[in-house]
Design a protein around this motif. Structure first.
Motif, PDB file in Angstrom:
ATOM      1  N   UNK A  22       0.833  -1.208   0.000  1.00 53.62           N
ATOM      2  CA  UNK A  22       0.000   0.000   0.000  1.00 53.62           C
ATOM      3  C   UNK A  22       0.866   1.256   0.000  1.00 53.62           C
ATOM      4  N   UNK A  23       1.903   1.264   0.831  1.00 53.37           N
ATOM      5  CA  UNK A  23       2.802   2.421   0.893  1.00 53.37           C
ATOM      6  C   UNK A  23       3.533   2.621  -0.426  1.00 53.37           C
ATOM      7  N   UNK A  24       3.963   1.536  -1.055  1.00 57.44           N
ATOM      8  CA  UNK A  24       4.656   1.622  -2.351  1.00 57.44           C
ATOM      9  C   UNK A  24       3.703   2.141  -3.424  1.00 57.44           C
ATOM     10  N   UNK A  25       2.461   1.675  -3.370  1.00 56.04           N
ATOM     11  CA  UNK A  25       1.446   2.106  -4.347  1.00 56.04           C
ATOM     12  C   UNK A  25       1.204   3.608  -4.216  1.00 56.04           C
ATOM     13  N   UNK A  26       1.029   4.086  -2.992  1.00 59.23           N
ATOM     14  CA  UNK A  26       0.786   5.510  -2.760  1.00 59.23           C
ATOM     15  C   UNK A  26       1.995   6.336  -3.191  1.00 59.23           C
ATOM     16  N   UNK A 191     -11.201  -2.596 -15.374  1.00 59.95           N
ATOM     17  CA  UNK A 191     -10.745  -1.666 -14.350  1.00 59.95           C
ATOM     18  C   UNK A 191      -9.898  -2.432 -13.333  1.00 59.95           C
ATOM     19  N   UNK A 192      -8.820  -1.818 -12.858  1.00 61.77           N
ATOM     20  CA  UNK A 192      -8.057  -2.378 -11.746  1.00 61.77           C
ATOM     21  C   UNK A 192      -7.301  -1.258 -11.060  1.00 61.77           C
ATOM     22  N   UNK A 193      -6.607  -1.548  -9.997  1.00 62.66           N
ATOM     23  CA  UNK A 193      -5.956  -0.507  -9.219  1.00 62.66           C
ATOM     24  C   UNK A 193      -4.841   0.209  -9.979  1.00 62.66           C
ATOM     25  N   UNK A 194      -4.375  -0.393 -11.074  1.00 62.34           N
ATOM     26  CA  UNK A 194      -3.327   0.228 -11.873  1.00 62.34           C
ATOM     27  C   UNK A 194      -3.875   0.902 -13.133  1.00 62.34           C
ATOM     28  N   UNK A 195      -5.127   0.596 -13.468  1.00 61.09           N
ATOM     29  CA  UNK A 195      -5.785   1.238 -14.607  1.00 61.09           C
ATOM     30  C   UNK A 195      -7.190   1.604 -14.166  1.00 61.09           C
ATOM     31  N   UNK A 196      -7.317   2.825 -13.622  1.00 57.83           N
ATOM     32  CA  UNK A 196      -8.572   3.297 -13.070  1.00 57.83           C
ATOM     33  C   UNK A 196      -9.275   4.240 -14.047  1.00 57.83           C
ATOM     34  N   UNK A 197     -10.415   4.756 -13.614  1.00 59.12           N
ATOM     35  CA  UNK A 197     -11.142   5.727 -14.432  1.00 59.12           C
ATOM     36  C   UNK A 197     -10.289   6.955 -14.707  1.00 59.12           C
ATOM     37  N   UNK A 215       1.635   8.671 -15.010  1.00 56.88           N
ATOM     38  CA  UNK A 215       0.586   7.707 -14.618  1.00 56.88           C
ATOM     39  C   UNK A 215      -0.091   8.218 -13.362  1.00 56.88           C
ATOM     40  N   UNK A 216      -1.387   8.029 -13.282  1.00 57.63           N
ATOM     41  CA  UNK A 216      -2.096   8.361 -12.050  1.00 57.63           C
ATOM     42  C   UNK A 216      -3.358   7.523 -11.915  1.00 57.63           C
TER      43      UNK A 216
END
Length: 227
Positions: A22-26, A191-197, A215-216
């Protein structure tokens, strides 16, 4: 006793692993969101488009009709409840189909819906909403682009629709409309956590040569560059 200790160690490692992820993702979301993809230079200002956020989700807003295209030919006014042909703007967003249709408000969010969306276990949809006007604000930013750039944006959006055997976009028949001027359509990709709306909206900006993030997953990443 030894078995309990082993189980406790496994659980601890899993928890620490999850926290680290989670920390790495943020951290990655922050870094790649502020890392700018610069807009193309020396282009004409032919078409006004907009980025619009509700605080979490970004739509790309386009004029319904101009010399380049008429969106209402495929994204028909007749698919909305109001069927109001006087609307001048069309907001287009891509996202998780289950989230769109079952979560009109955050209070309606179910754990199963969030889980499916995060791990690409659901299908996607395009949400199209008609508007009379598009006033600029902190949540709505105008971007001027050339006709050629607009054609590339059209191609990007068009490629996101799923089509039937006749080549037509597929209207999702539902009572989950957000208001009287919107409709849903079947879309490609999951949709996934790496390709969101917001990743989709950011890529739409890239497709037509506008300022964007590397990327965001968040709308704040996009709007950071348009403050």
């Amino acid at each position: 006793m030894k078995t309990i200790k082993k189980i406790a160690k496994v659980i601890l490692r899993l928890v620490l692993g999850f926290v680290a992820f989670v920390l790495l993702y943020i951290f990655a979301a922050f870094v790649f969101s502020v890392w700018t993809v610069k807009k193309e230079t020396e282009t004409s200002n032919d078409v006004a488009i907009y980025i619009l956020t509700n605080g979490d989700h970004t739509d790309i807003v386009v004029p319904v009709k101009n010399a380049v295209t008429n969106w209402s030919k495929e994204i028909s006014y007749q698919n909305t409840i109001a069927k109001d042909t006087t609307n001048q703007y069309l907001a287009i967003g891509w996202g998780d189909k289950g989230f769109y249709l079952s979560t009109p408000n955050w209070a309606d969010l179910k754990f199963s819906t969030a889980l499916k969306a995060a791990f690409a276990l659901s299908t996607s949809a395009i949400h199209a909403t008609y508007y009379q006007a598009m006033p600029e604000s902190n949540d709505c930013k105008k971007i001027m682009i050339s006709n050629e750039q607009y054609k590339r944006l059209i191609a990007f959006v068009d490629s996101s629709f799923k089509r039937n055997t006749a080549g037509n976009i597929i209207n999702i028949k539902t009572n989950a409309n957000y208001d009287k001027n919107d409709a849903f359509y079947e879309a490609k990709r999951k949709y996934n956590m790496f390709y969101t709306c917001n990743t989709w909206a950011n890529n739409a900006l890239k497709s037509c040569g506008q300022t964007a993030c590397v990327w965001t997953p968040f709308d704040r990443g996009i709007f950071y560059h348009y403050r």
